[in-house]
Enzyme design. Structure first.
Site, short mmCIF file in Angstrom:
data_model
loop_
_atom_site.label_atom_id
_atom_site.label_comp_id
_atom_site.label_asym_id
_atom_site.label_seq_id
_atom_site.Cartn_x
_atom_site.Cartn_y
_atom_site.Cartn_z
N ARG A 107 1.33 -5.50 -6.90
CA ARG A 107 1.70 -6.17 -5.65
C ARG A 107 0.45 -6.88 -5.14
O ARG A 107 -0.57 -6.24 -4.88
CB ARG A 107 2.19 -5.16 -4.62
CG ARG A 107 2.24 -5.72 -3.21
CD ARG A 107 2.98 -4.87 -2.23
NE ARG A 107 4.40 -4.86 -2.51
CZ ARG A 107 5.33 -4.44 -1.65
NH1 ARG A 107 4.96 -3.99 -0.45
NH2 ARG A 107 6.60 -4.47 -1.96
N HIS A 134 9.87 -11.60 -5.25
CA HIS A 134 10.04 -10.13 -5.16
C HIS A 134 11.24 -9.73 -6.03
O HIS A 134 12.29 -9.32 -5.53
CB HIS A 134 10.26 -9.74 -3.70
CG HIS A 134 10.04 -8.30 -3.40
ND1 HIS A 134 9.61 -7.38 -4.35
CD2 HIS A 134 10.17 -7.59 -2.24
CE1 HIS A 134 9.50 -6.19 -3.78
NE2 HIS A 134 9.83 -6.28 -2.51
N GLN A 137 13.15 -6.29 -5.77
CA GLN A 137 14.01 -6.23 -4.59
C GLN A 137 15.36 -6.87 -4.89
O GLN A 137 16.42 -6.32 -4.57
CB GLN A 137 13.32 -6.95 -3.41
CG GLN A 137 14.13 -6.92 -2.14
CD GLN A 137 14.25 -5.51 -1.57
OE1 GLN A 137 13.25 -4.83 -1.39
NE2 GLN A 137 15.47 -5.07 -1.29
N ASP A 229 14.87 -10.96 6.57
CA ASP A 229 13.56 -10.39 6.28
C ASP A 229 12.68 -10.67 7.49
O ASP A 229 13.05 -11.46 8.36
CB ASP A 229 12.98 -11.05 5.00
CG ASP A 229 11.65 -10.43 4.55
OD1 ASP A 229 11.27 -9.36 5.05
OD2 ASP A 229 10.98 -11.06 3.69
N CYS A 269 15.50 -6.28 3.24
CA CYS A 269 14.64 -5.61 2.26
C CYS A 269 13.84 -4.46 2.89
O CYS A 269 13.42 -3.55 2.18
CB CYS A 269 13.70 -6.62 1.62
SG CYS A 269 12.71 -7.52 2.82
N ARG A 297 16.40 0.64 -4.83
CA ARG A 297 15.16 0.23 -5.48
C ARG A 297 14.83 1.20 -6.62
O ARG A 297 14.44 0.81 -7.71
CB ARG A 297 14.00 0.20 -4.47
CG ARG A 297 14.11 -0.86 -3.39
CD ARG A 297 13.95 -2.26 -3.94
NE ARG A 297 12.68 -2.43 -4.64
CZ ARG A 297 11.52 -2.68 -4.04
NH1 ARG A 297 11.47 -2.85 -2.74
NH2 ARG A 297 10.40 -2.81 -4.75
N1 NVA Z 1 8.47 -10.89 3.04
C1 NVA Z 1 7.91 -9.58 3.21
C2 NVA Z 1 8.59 -8.59 2.31
C3 NVA Z 1 8.06 -7.20 2.35
C4 NVA Z 1 8.78 -6.29 1.40
C5 NVA Z 1 6.42 -9.64 2.95
O1 NVA Z 1 6.02 -10.33 2.00
O2 NVA Z 1 5.65 -9.02 3.68
N1 CP Z 2 11.11 -3.87 0.45
C1 CP Z 2 9.89 -3.49 0.03
O1 CP Z 2 9.35 -3.98 -0.96
O2 CP Z 2 9.30 -2.51 0.80
P1 CP Z 2 7.81 -1.99 0.72
O3 CP Z 2 6.94 -3.09 1.27
O4 CP Z 2 7.80 -0.77 1.58
O5 CP Z 2 7.47 -1.68 -0.71
#
Ligand code: NVA
Ligand code: CP
Length: 310
Positions: A107, A134, A137, A229, A269, A297
């Protein structure tokens, strides 16, 4: 057979419609087995390295628990504690870690980093969220739609909010498998043009219909699922104040959902900001499946891990 052994998952754009659908079906079977208490350990002796440059609850815990349940092991690697944090290159890291672990989930911010890691690693790389995509997800989202609606055929999903990583992966996933998708973003927060172009080619092949608009009411017309989101993603914290202004009118609330189908479901998400992108009433209401979605997930990723590692 899916023939995913040794493959990366950087974006679902690289996976065929058949592969995505089969993964979802495998995830469903694995979920049923898990809920029955069956213990299936095809990944005995396998290790997943998990590099995190951003926070995570779901991705971190579902990957770690998933590996354990499959008989393997997962290592949480905070990038600040790795030598990456002191400037060791991605390519050197890739070459080294490839000899210790069987796959890496990462990530990070720029999608280029994940591509660079994949280029230099000799093991599969899984994208656990970048600024662009993502995919894990989206796999869980498809599984949730299938469970709740009984089929993916003929569905329409409406995404309301930022044209971000989650929106991009939904756009790719839906256009691949033939789900109609409409995305409403404020002006200047539209989806990436290259991602839209890719999706439009996939939609041509699958028969899915794509609508990109700045009008949330238009997007949710007759939708089977409404998805949102956060308005400010990780790494964009400085823009928070501006975004709060720019996203006015893009909240999922009782007024907006009136335009969807009567049996619409709400997806997110997570993590969510109640009273920003969605009202408490909607996210905690009877149409919301966000916790089933978060739970999925685990199952979607277990199916993926088995296919790429077994
Ligand atoms: N769009 C959000 C998703 C988190 C799972 C982010 O990138 O922070
Ligand atoms: N939806 C998701 O990826 O959550 P986290 O940021 O908690 O991993």
């Amino acid at each position: 057979d899916l023939n995913l052994k040794g493959k990366d998952l950087l974006t679902l754009a690289d996976y065929s419609k058949e592969t995505i659908l089969e993964l979802i079906n495998k995830a469903k079977t694995m979920k049923e087995a898990h809920l029955k208490g069956d213990i299936i350990t095809p990944l005995k002796g396998k290790t997943l390295g998990m590099i995190f440059e951003k926070s995570s609850t779901r991705t971190r815990v579902s990957f770690e628990a998933g590996m354990l349940q499959l008989g393997g092991h997962a290592l949480y690697l905070n990038s600040r504690d790795l030598q990456i944090g002191r400037g060791e290159t991605i390519s050197d890291t890739a070459k080294v870690l490839s000899q210790y672990v069987d796959a890496i989930m990462i990530r990070t911010f720029s999608h280029n980093i994940v591509e660079e890691l994949a280029e230099h690693a000799t093991i599969p790389i899984i994208n656990g969220l970048t600024d662009l995509y993502h995919p894990c997800q989206a796999l869980a989202d498809l599984l949730t739609l299938l469970e709740v609606k009984g089929t993916l055929q003929g569905l329409k999903l409406a995404y309301i909010g930022d044209g971000n990583n989650v929106a991009h992966s939904l756009l790719i996933a839906c256009s691949k498998v033939g789900i109609d998708i409409s995305i409403a973003t404020p002006k200047n927060y539209e989806v990436d043009a290259k991602v839209a172009e890719l999706a439009s080619a996939f939609a041509k092949a699958s028969g899915s219909k794509i609508i990109l608009t700045n009008n949330p009411v238009e997007a949710v017309q007759q939708a089977d699922a409404i998805y949102s989101d956060v308005w400010t993603s990780m790494g964009q914290e400085e823009e928070n104040e501006q975004r709060l202004k720019d996203f006015q009118g893009f909240q999922i609330n009782t007024e907006l959902v009136k335009h969807a189908k009567a049996d619409y479901i709400f997806l997110h998400c997570l993590p969510a900001h109640r009273e920003e992108e969605v009202t408490t009433e909607i996210i905690d209401g009877g149409h919301s499946y966000v916790f089933q979605q978060a739970g999925n997930r685990l199952h979607a990723q277990k199916a993926l891990l088995v296919e790429i590692l077994k």
